[in-house]
Design a protein around this motif. Structure first.
Motif, PDB file in Angstrom:
ATOM      1  N   MET A 192     -39.811  32.014   8.309  1.00 12.55           N
ATOM      2  CA  MET A 192     -39.195  32.254   7.021  1.00 12.55           C
ATOM      3  C   MET A 192     -37.726  32.604   7.266  1.00 12.55           C
ATOM      4  SD  MET A 192     -40.312  34.878   3.994  1.00 12.55           S
ATOM      5  CE  MET A 192     -41.959  34.230   3.996  1.00 12.55           C
ATOM      6  N   LYS A 193     -36.860  32.079   6.438  1.00 10.24           N
ATOM      7  CA  LYS A 193     -35.429  32.287   6.586  1.00 10.24           C
ATOM      8  C   LYS A 193     -34.894  33.059   5.389  1.00 10.24           C
ATOM      9  CE  LYS A 193     -31.130  29.754   7.091  1.00 10.24           C
ATOM     10  NZ  LYS A 193     -30.498  28.451   7.240  1.00 10.24           N
ATOM     11  N   LEU A 194     -34.078  34.076   5.651  1.00  4.74           N
ATOM     12  CA  LEU A 194     -33.412  34.805   4.590  1.00  4.74           C
ATOM     13  C   LEU A 194     -32.375  33.881   3.968  1.00  4.74           C
ATOM     14  CD1 LEU A 194     -32.977  37.527   3.142  1.00  4.74           C
ATOM     15  CD2 LEU A 194     -31.320  38.086   4.929  1.00  4.74           C
ATOM     16  N   ASN A 195     -32.392  33.765   2.643  1.00  3.47           N
ATOM     17  CA  ASN A 195     -31.538  32.810   1.940  1.00  3.47           C
ATOM     18  C   ASN A 195     -30.264  33.409   1.387  1.00  3.47           C
ATOM     19  OD1 ASN A 195     -30.932  31.764  -1.046  1.00  3.47           O
ATOM     20  ND2 ASN A 195     -31.408  30.014   0.270  1.00  3.47           N
ATOM     21  N   HIS A 196     -30.383  34.585   0.757  1.00  2.00           N
ATOM     22  CA  HIS A 196     -29.199  35.166   0.156  1.00  2.00           C
ATOM     23  C   HIS A 196     -29.319  36.683   0.046  1.00  2.00           C
ATOM     24  CE1 HIS A 196     -31.597  35.000  -3.565  1.00  2.00           C
ATOM     25  NE2 HIS A 196     -30.816  35.972  -3.996  1.00  2.00           N
ATOM     26  N   LEU A 197     -28.160  37.286  -0.203  1.00  2.00           N
ATOM     27  CA  LEU A 197     -28.071  38.726  -0.394  1.00  2.00           C
ATOM     28  C   LEU A 197     -27.085  38.968  -1.521  1.00  2.00           C
ATOM     29  CD1 LEU A 197     -28.574  41.679   0.674  1.00  2.00           C
ATOM     30  CD2 LEU A 197     -26.571  41.313   2.132  1.00  2.00           C
ATOM     31  N   ASN A 198     -27.414  39.866  -2.431  1.00  2.00           N
ATOM     32  CA  ASN A 198     -26.516  40.246  -3.505  1.00  2.00           C
ATOM     33  C   ASN A 198     -25.991  41.646  -3.234  1.00  2.00           C
ATOM     34  OD1 ASN A 198     -25.457  39.839  -6.370  1.00  2.00           O
ATOM     35  ND2 ASN A 198     -26.455  41.828  -6.465  1.00  2.00           N
ATOM     36  N   LEU A 199     -24.673  41.817  -3.273  1.00  2.00           N
ATOM     37  CA  LEU A 199     -24.060  43.127  -3.105  1.00  2.00           C
ATOM     38  C   LEU A 199     -23.314  43.506  -4.370  1.00  2.00           C
ATOM     39  CD1 LEU A 199     -22.535  42.804   0.481  1.00  2.00           C
ATOM     40  CD2 LEU A 199     -24.632  43.995  -0.182  1.00  2.00           C
ATOM     41  N   THR A 200     -23.436  44.763  -4.754  1.00  2.00           N
ATOM     42  CA  THR A 200     -22.655  45.302  -5.851  1.00  2.00           C
ATOM     43  C   THR A 200     -21.384  45.886  -5.264  1.00  2.00           C
ATOM     44  OG1 THR A 200     -24.649  45.817  -7.097  1.00  2.00           O
ATOM     45  CG2 THR A 200     -22.644  46.963  -7.746  1.00  2.00           C
ATOM     46  N   VAL A 201     -20.258  45.520  -5.839  1.00  4.71           N
ATOM     47  CA  VAL A 201     -18.955  46.019  -5.390  1.00  4.71           C
ATOM     48  C   VAL A 201     -18.144  46.445  -6.606  1.00  4.71           C
ATOM     49  CG1 VAL A 201     -18.911  44.626  -3.281  1.00  4.71           C
ATOM     50  CG2 VAL A 201     -17.945  43.697  -5.374  1.00  4.71           C
ATOM     51  N   THR A 202     -17.178  47.325  -6.393  1.00  7.51           N
ATOM     52  CA  THR A 202     -16.352  47.789  -7.512  1.00  7.51           C
ATOM     53  C   THR A 202     -15.231  46.809  -7.848  1.00  7.51           C
ATOM     54  OG1 THR A 202     -14.990  49.079  -5.997  1.00  7.51           O
ATOM     55  CG2 THR A 202     -16.819  50.220  -7.098  1.00  7.51           C
ATOM     56  N   ASP A 203     -14.877  45.940  -6.899  1.00 11.66           N
ATOM     57  CA  ASP A 203     -13.796  44.980  -7.112  1.00 11.66           C
ATOM     58  C   ASP A 203     -14.173  43.663  -6.434  1.00 11.66           C
ATOM     59  OD1 ASP A 203     -11.433  43.441  -7.053  1.00 11.66           O
ATOM     60  OD2 ASP A 203     -10.172  45.226  -6.889  1.00 11.66           O
ATOM     61  N   VAL A 204     -14.706  42.742  -7.214  1.00 11.60           N
ATOM     62  CA  VAL A 204     -15.186  41.465  -6.675  1.00 11.60           C
ATOM     63  C   VAL A 204     -14.043  40.664  -6.051  1.00 11.60           C
ATOM     64  CG1 VAL A 204     -16.225  39.235  -7.271  1.00 11.60           C
ATOM     65  CG2 VAL A 204     -17.191  41.341  -8.202  1.00 11.60           C
ATOM     66  N   SER A 205     -12.921  40.578  -6.724  1.00 13.48           N
ATOM     67  CA  SER A 205     -11.805  39.770  -6.215  1.00 13.48           C
ATOM     68  C   SER A 205     -11.304  40.269  -4.863  1.00 13.48           C
ATOM     69  CB  SER A 205     -10.651  39.755  -7.214  1.00 13.48           C
ATOM     70  OG  SER A 205     -11.043  39.132  -8.401  1.00 13.48           O
ATOM     71  N   SER A 206     -11.133  41.574  -4.722  1.00 16.17           N
ATOM     72  CA  SER A 206     -10.656  42.135  -3.453  1.00 16.17           C
ATOM     73  C   SER A 206     -11.684  41.958  -2.340  1.00 16.17           C
ATOM     74  CB  SER A 206     -10.319  43.619  -3.610  1.00 16.17           C
ATOM     75  OG  SER A 206      -9.211  43.777  -4.449  1.00 16.17           O
ATOM     76  N   ALA A 207     -12.954  42.178  -2.658  1.00 14.73           N
ATOM     77  CA  ALA A 207     -14.002  41.993  -1.653  1.00 14.73           C
ATOM     78  C   ALA A 207     -14.076  40.529  -1.235  1.00 14.73           C
ATOM     79  CB  ALA A 207     -15.347  42.466  -2.196  1.00 14.73           C
ATOM     80  N   ARG A 208     -13.989  39.643  -2.193  1.00 19.14           N
ATOM     81  CA  ARG A 208     -14.014  38.201  -1.910  1.00 19.14           C
ATOM     82  C   ARG A 208     -12.847  37.807  -1.004  1.00 19.14           C
ATOM     83  NH1 ARG A 208     -12.416  33.588  -6.316  1.00 19.14           N
ATOM     84  NH2 ARG A 208     -11.752  32.096  -4.751  1.00 19.14           N
ATOM     85  N   ASN A 209     -11.642  38.227  -1.342  1.00 21.36           N
ATOM     86  CA  ASN A 209     -10.468  37.901  -0.533  1.00 21.36           C
ATOM     87  C   ASN A 209     -10.602  38.434   0.892  1.00 21.36           C
ATOM     88  OD1 ASN A 209      -9.269  36.591  -2.695  1.00 21.36           O
ATOM     89  ND2 ASN A 209      -8.128  38.393  -3.343  1.00 21.36           N
ATOM     90  N   PHE A 210     -11.112  39.635   1.033  1.00 21.68           N
ATOM     91  CA  PHE A 210     -11.315  40.252   2.337  1.00 21.68           C
ATOM     92  C   PHE A 210     -12.288  39.423   3.185  1.00 21.68           C
ATOM     93  CE2 PHE A 210     -13.532  43.143   5.201  1.00 21.68           C
ATOM     94  CZ  PHE A 210     -12.497  43.885   5.755  1.00 21.68           C
ATOM     95  N   LEU A 211     -13.410  39.051   2.592  1.00 28.96           N
ATOM     96  CA  LEU A 211     -14.426  38.279   3.322  1.00 28.96           C
ATOM     97  C   LEU A 211     -13.926  36.877   3.676  1.00 28.96           C
ATOM     98  CD1 LEU A 211     -17.505  39.463   1.259  1.00 28.96           C
ATOM     99  CD2 LEU A 211     -17.019  40.016   3.665  1.00 28.96           C
ATOM    100  N   GLU A 212     -13.117  36.292   2.825  1.00 28.80           N
ATOM    101  CA  GLU A 212     -12.527  34.991   3.126  1.00 28.80           C
ATOM    102  C   GLU A 212     -11.527  35.102   4.273  1.00 28.80           C
ATOM    103  OE1 GLU A 212     -12.589  32.615  -1.125  1.00 28.80           O
ATOM    104  OE2 GLU A 212     -11.004  34.099  -0.801  1.00 28.80           O
TER     105      GLU A 212
END
Length: 113
Positions: A1-21
């Motif tokens: 079985m393979k883990l497909n996805h994970l959902n994280l709650t963050v206070t600032d989606v744009s900043s978290a997204r930019n950081f991960l990119e």
């Protein structure tokens, strides 16, 4: 079985997204302003970010980005320092590792085993 996805709650989606990119090479497949983003890694793993007004993860909660070498761990650590993040130097613990508090309220581990 393979883990497909994970959902994280963050206070600032744009900043978290930019950081991960920028630091970990995730790509954004879709987003809705600062409320939601779907991100992908090179192996097809899906990470979704959803905005919450408060984030309360347990102290030990984190997500990890393993690296191929100690040099890559050092390089990410140095880039984060140069960009103003408060990161300790890597240590040899359960691997060569360090932790950083990412924008949005999530803790990230960077390590080489």
């Amino acid at each position: 079985m393979k883990l497909n996805h994970l959902n994280l709650t963050v206070t600032d989606v744009s900043s978290a997204r930019n950081f991960l990119e920028k630091y970990f090479g995730l790509t954004c497949g879709a987003s809705r302003g600062n409320g939601f983003a779907v991100m992908f890694d090179d192996d097809g793993f899906v990470l979704t970010l959803m905005r919450g007004s408060e984030v309360h993860y347990p102290n030990t909660f984190h997500i990890g980005f393993p690296q191929e070498s100690k040099e890559k761990v050092d390089k990410i650590n140095q880039r984060l320092k140069e960009d103003g993040f408060n990161v300790p130097p890597p240590q040899q613990l359960h691997g060569y590792t360090f932790y950083v508090e990412a924008p949005g309220g999530i803790t990230i581990e960077v390590l080489c085993q």
